[in-house]
Design a protein around this motif. Structure first.
Motif, PDB file in Angstrom:
ATOM      1  N   THR A 138     -12.551  -3.296  14.841  1.00 20.61           N
ATOM      2  CA  THR A 138     -11.453  -4.233  15.025  1.00 20.61           C
ATOM      3  C   THR A 138     -10.575  -3.659  16.128  1.00 20.61           C
ATOM      4  OG1 THR A 138      -9.954  -3.145  13.485  1.00 20.61           O
ATOM      5  CG2 THR A 138     -11.445  -4.790  12.543  1.00 20.61           C
ATOM      6  N   ALA A 142      -8.709   7.143   9.829  1.00 20.15           N
ATOM      7  CA  ALA A 142     -10.136   6.789   9.896  1.00 20.15           C
ATOM      8  C   ALA A 142     -10.406   5.924  11.121  1.00 20.15           C
ATOM      9  CB  ALA A 142     -10.565   6.076   8.610  1.00 20.15           C
ATOM     10  N   TYR A 143      -9.562   4.941  11.363  1.00 22.74           N
ATOM     11  CA  TYR A 143      -9.718   4.117  12.571  1.00 22.74           C
ATOM     12  C   TYR A 143      -9.610   4.977  13.826  1.00 22.74           C
ATOM     13  CZ  TYR A 143      -9.616  -0.421  10.228  1.00 22.74           C
ATOM     14  OH  TYR A 143      -9.913  -1.523   9.471  1.00 22.74           O
ATOM     15  N   ARG A 144      -8.678   5.888  13.817  1.00 24.66           N
ATOM     16  CA  ARG A 144      -8.474   6.773  14.968  1.00 24.66           C
ATOM     17  C   ARG A 144      -9.712   7.633  15.237  1.00 24.66           C
ATOM     18  NH1 ARG A 144      -5.086  11.761  14.884  1.00 24.66           N
ATOM     19  NH2 ARG A 144      -4.924  12.380  17.036  1.00 24.66           N
ATOM     20  N   ALA A 181      -6.272   5.174   6.255  1.00 25.53           N
ATOM     21  CA  ALA A 181      -6.951   4.098   6.977  1.00 25.53           C
ATOM     22  C   ALA A 181      -6.733   4.225   8.484  1.00 25.53           C
ATOM     23  CB  ALA A 181      -6.461   2.738   6.476  1.00 25.53           C
ATOM     24  N   LYS A 235       0.821  -1.213   0.000  1.00 27.08           N
ATOM     25  CA  LYS A 235       0.000   0.000   0.000  1.00 27.08           C
ATOM     26  C   LYS A 235       0.858   1.267   0.000  1.00 27.08           C
ATOM     27  CE  LYS A 235      -3.866  -2.330   1.295  1.00 27.08           C
ATOM     28  NZ  LYS A 235      -4.554  -2.886   0.203  1.00 27.08           N
ATOM     29  N   ASP A 270      -8.964   0.360  15.773  1.00 27.04           N
ATOM     30  CA  ASP A 270      -9.403   1.655  16.299  1.00 27.04           C
ATOM     31  C   ASP A 270      -8.723   1.966  17.624  1.00 27.04           C
ATOM     32  OD1 ASP A 270     -10.859  -0.348  17.594  1.00 27.04           O
ATOM     33  OD2 ASP A 270     -12.652   0.887  17.794  1.00 27.04           O
ATOM     34  N   GLU A 289     -14.055   5.510  12.649  1.00 31.30           N
ATOM     35  CA  GLU A 289     -14.695   5.056  11.415  1.00 31.30           C
ATOM     36  C   GLU A 289     -14.168   3.682  11.040  1.00 31.30           C
ATOM     37  OE1 GLU A 289     -13.618   8.108   8.657  1.00 31.30           O
ATOM     38  OE2 GLU A 289     -14.536   9.672   9.880  1.00 31.30           O
ATOM     39  N   GLY A 290     -14.902   2.985  10.207  1.00 29.23           N
ATOM     40  CA  GLY A 290     -14.447   1.676   9.757  1.00 29.23           C
ATOM     41  C   GLY A 290     -15.030   0.557  10.600  1.00 29.23           C
ATOM     42  N   SER A 291     -14.786  -0.666  10.180  1.00 27.59           N
ATOM     43  CA  SER A 291     -15.320  -1.825  10.892  1.00 27.59           C
ATOM     44  C   SER A 291     -14.648  -1.967  12.253  1.00 27.59           C
ATOM     45  CB  SER A 291     -15.124  -3.088  10.056  1.00 27.59           C
ATOM     46  OG  SER A 291     -13.761  -3.266   9.770  1.00 27.59           O
ATOM     47  N   GLU A 293      -2.504   5.918   1.585  1.00 29.79           N
ATOM     48  CA  GLU A 293      -3.582   4.971   1.841  1.00 29.79           C
ATOM     49  C   GLU A 293      -3.479   4.386   3.257  1.00 29.79           C
ATOM     50  OE1 GLU A 293      -5.158   0.759   0.005  1.00 29.79           O
ATOM     51  OE2 GLU A 293      -4.235   2.205  -1.360  1.00 29.79           O
TER      52      GLU A 293
END
Length: 102
Positions: free
Chosen positions: A77, A68-70, A65, A57, A80, A73-75, A61
């Motif tokens: 897991t 976004a986790y921070r 990601a 990656k 985050d 956001e996102g699934s 990118e």
């Protein structure tokens, strides 16, 4: 007496050696926290237990990601919780380091 071509070659060889050491040192500068990524993610390109490899990656990118986790956001897991432990600057440094290993 040392001949000019011999001295020139010796100086060029020494300079190339120093420059390669500097380049290797710059590439090997692993930011704090970066080594923890390889605990779950494959850094050599192979997938492991459904966890995507990140070595292929680009830095933008990876950073997007992680940011976004921070932000929550996102699934859901463990990412985050891991991402919240890093500042944005640390995340970008880690992403750049991982991308430079390609």
């Amino acid at each position: 007496m040392i001949r000019a071509p011999v001295l020139f070659r010796a100086l060029c060889g020494a300079l190339c050696g120093v420059l390669s050491l500097v380049a290797a040192g710059a590439r090997a500068a692993e930011p704090p926290g970066a080594s923890s990524c390889s605990g779950c993610h494959a850094l050599r390109g192979e997938a492991s237990a459904g966890i995507p490899p990140i070595l292929s990656k680009p830095a933008d990118e990876i950073a997007a990601a992680m940011l976004a986790y921070r932000a929550g956001e996102g699934s859901p897991t463990v990412m985050d919780r891991i991402a919240k432990g890093f500042t944005e600057e640390e995340i970008r440094a880690i992403a750049a380091w991982i991308a430079s290993r390609r």
